[in-house]
Scaffold this motif. Structure first.
Motif, short mmCIF file in Angstrom:
data_model
loop_
_atom_site.label_atom_id
_atom_site.label_comp_id
_atom_site.label_asym_id
_atom_site.label_seq_id
_atom_site.Cartn_x
_atom_site.Cartn_y
_atom_site.Cartn_z
N ALA A 22 -3.78 38.99 43.55
CA ALA A 22 -4.92 39.97 43.65
C ALA A 22 -4.65 40.70 44.85
CB ALA A 22 -6.16 38.93 43.94
N LEU A 23 -3.90 40.21 46.11
CA LEU A 23 -3.67 41.04 47.05
C LEU A 23 -2.49 42.10 46.90
CD1 LEU A 23 -4.35 38.47 49.93
CD2 LEU A 23 -5.94 40.04 49.19
N GLY A 24 -2.10 42.27 45.83
CA GLY A 24 -0.78 43.02 45.76
C GLY A 24 0.64 42.67 45.87
N TYR B 243 -13.29 30.15 47.34
CA TYR B 243 -12.75 31.37 48.40
C TYR B 243 -12.20 32.42 47.29
CZ TYR B 243 -13.50 29.47 53.08
OH TYR B 243 -13.86 28.94 54.27
N GLN B 244 -11.24 31.99 46.50
CA GLN B 244 -10.71 32.84 45.54
C GLN B 244 -11.73 33.41 44.73
OE1 GLN B 244 -8.32 31.57 42.10
NE2 GLN B 244 -6.44 32.13 43.30
N HIS C 201 -9.40 36.16 49.42
CA HIS C 201 -8.12 35.72 49.03
C HIS C 201 -7.34 35.20 50.22
CE1 HIS C 201 -8.80 36.43 44.96
NE2 HIS C 201 -9.16 37.59 45.28
N GLN C 202 -7.50 35.94 51.22
CA GLN C 202 -6.46 35.16 52.67
C GLN C 202 -7.05 33.72 53.10
OE1 GLN C 202 -3.99 37.26 53.79
NE2 GLN C 202 -3.34 34.93 54.42
N PHE C 203 -8.41 33.61 53.12
CA PHE C 203 -8.83 32.46 53.16
C PHE C 203 -8.25 31.27 51.96
CE2 PHE C 203 -12.59 33.85 55.81
CZ PHE C 203 -12.01 33.99 56.80
N ILE D 126 -5.64 31.59 50.12
CA ILE D 126 -4.25 31.22 50.64
C ILE D 126 -4.05 30.37 51.74
CG2 ILE D 126 -2.14 32.36 51.23
CD1 ILE D 126 -3.08 34.87 49.87
N GLU D 127 -4.74 30.37 52.60
CA GLU D 127 -4.69 29.46 53.80
C GLU D 127 -4.98 28.19 53.10
OE1 GLU D 127 -6.97 30.44 57.22
OE2 GLU D 127 -6.07 32.55 57.19
N ASP D 128 -5.88 27.81 52.35
CA ASP D 128 -6.34 26.44 51.87
C ASP D 128 -5.53 26.09 50.79
OD1 ASP D 128 -8.47 26.16 53.28
OD2 ASP D 128 -9.96 26.30 51.85
N PHE D 129 -4.61 27.10 49.88
CA PHE D 129 -3.88 26.52 48.88
C PHE D 129 -2.55 25.97 49.63
CE2 PHE D 129 -6.17 29.66 45.80
CZ PHE D 129 -6.72 28.48 45.20
N SER D 130 -2.35 26.77 50.78
CA SER D 130 -1.02 26.49 51.68
C SER D 130 -1.32 24.98 52.02
CB SER D 130 -0.78 27.49 52.57
OG SER D 130 -0.52 28.90 51.92
N LYS D 131 -2.47 24.77 52.69
CA LYS D 131 -2.67 23.31 53.10
C LYS D 131 -2.57 22.29 52.13
CE LYS D 131 -3.86 20.35 56.21
NZ LYS D 131 -3.06 19.98 57.24
N ALA D 132 -3.11 22.67 50.85
CA ALA D 132 -3.13 21.64 49.70
C ALA D 132 -1.57 21.40 49.38
CB ALA D 132 -3.72 22.22 48.54
N ILE D 133 -0.76 22.38 49.56
CA ILE D 133 0.70 22.29 49.08
C ILE D 133 1.29 21.57 50.01
CG2 ILE D 133 2.90 23.56 49.25
CD1 ILE D 133 1.08 26.10 47.83
#
Length: 284
Positions: free
Chosen positions: A215-217, A179-180, A185-187, A189-196
């Motif tokens: 990337a989203l500022g 996704y990145q 990037h929003q998708f 972030i959701e996947d990275f958050s789940k991995a975390i």
């Protein structure tokens, strides 16, 4: 841009786009975490110790026809970096039990480490044929595809592992990388958050999420994630280079140069850190 969550992998292949920030490109490209997150049937690192290998060898002496004993020792050899010995044990495990999908997936990972992609792919395919619900094989094959630039095939495999309700953080982390790379990037972030959430002590999810925040500022959340990654493992060059990138964007070139320098101490071949240090030293 088409949403790969609804449009499928064909749209994913067609919809690739550059990241919004050119400065992120070299760092995002290194965000694979590659084999650092890999595991042989998710074994504990201590299982690669000489003591554990000796213990497993004793088990094999007592039960020489037990395929699982060879599979376990092969995994331990793999963890210890003794790939040739690992292959021999996985070969024996498969000879004793040709339906051992775990042994095929483990052998595939060793072939990946050794750069024998076609053999790795064949073993992953066999593991999936034997057990179409084996999430580890989909994740391994997906990473094989991702490293080869076959993003659509990789996405499909990670998606399948997730549909199987995997608890393996690598599926979400790797899909987040895809996704990145496509600018979603929003998708990501959701996947990275789940991995975390599945592996809160691993730094890779924080680094990945931080890059998408950047990337989203969203520098504040990005900086927090990079600092967390450093606290979890202060010997990962990527984390220091990512932290330096935030300092650089803020105009704090002296601090950025120090972080880039630390990254280069840890990995002298890390190009993003070398380039960043050249930029910030000249601007300091």
């Amino acid at each position: 841009m088409a949403d790969v969550r609804t449009a499928g992998t064909g749209a994913f292949r067609r919809g690739r786009m550059a990241l919004a920030l050119a400065a992120l490109l070299p760092l995002a490209a290194c965000q694979s975490a590659g084999d650092a997150m890999e595991s042989l049937t998710r074994i504990d690192p201590a299982q690669g110790s000489a003591e554990n290998i000796a213990s497993l060898s004793a088990v094999i002496e007592r039960t020489p026809n037990d395929p699982e004993a060879y599979n376990m020792r092969g995994a331990a050899y793999g963890r210890a970096g003794r790939y040739r010995e690992a292959l021999k044990d996985f070969d024996q495990a498969i000879a004793l039990n040709p339906r051992s999908y775990q042994a095929y997936a483990n052998r595939a990972l060793i072939y990946r480490y050794m750069g024998e992609r076609e053999r790795a792919l064949a073993d992953y395919n066999q593991a999936i044929a034997l057990n179409p619900r084996y999430d580890t094989a989909y994740i391994g094959r997906g990473e094989l595809y991702r490293q080869a630039g076959q993003s659509g095939e990789a996405f499909r495999d990670f998606e399948r592992a997730i549909q199987l309700d995997t608890t393996d953080p690598r599926a979400y982390h790797r899909r987040g990388l895809l996704y990145q790379a496509s600018g979603q990037h929003q998708f990501a972030i959701e996947d990275f958050s789940k991995a975390i959430s599945l592996a809160p002590r691993e730094p890779y999810g924080y680094n990945g999420r931080g890059l998408s925040y950047l990337a989203l500022g969203d520098e504040e959340n990005a900086f927090s994630d990079f600092n967390t990654a450093i606290r979890l493992d202060d010997e990962l060059a990527e984390s220091w280079a990512n932290q330096a990138l935030v300092y650089e964007r803020r105009g704090e070139n002296e601090r950025a140069a120090r972080s880039y320098s630390r990254a280069l101490q840890l990995d002298p071949e890390y190009t993003p850190a070398r380039d960043g240090l050249a930029r910030t030293r000249g601007a300091a």
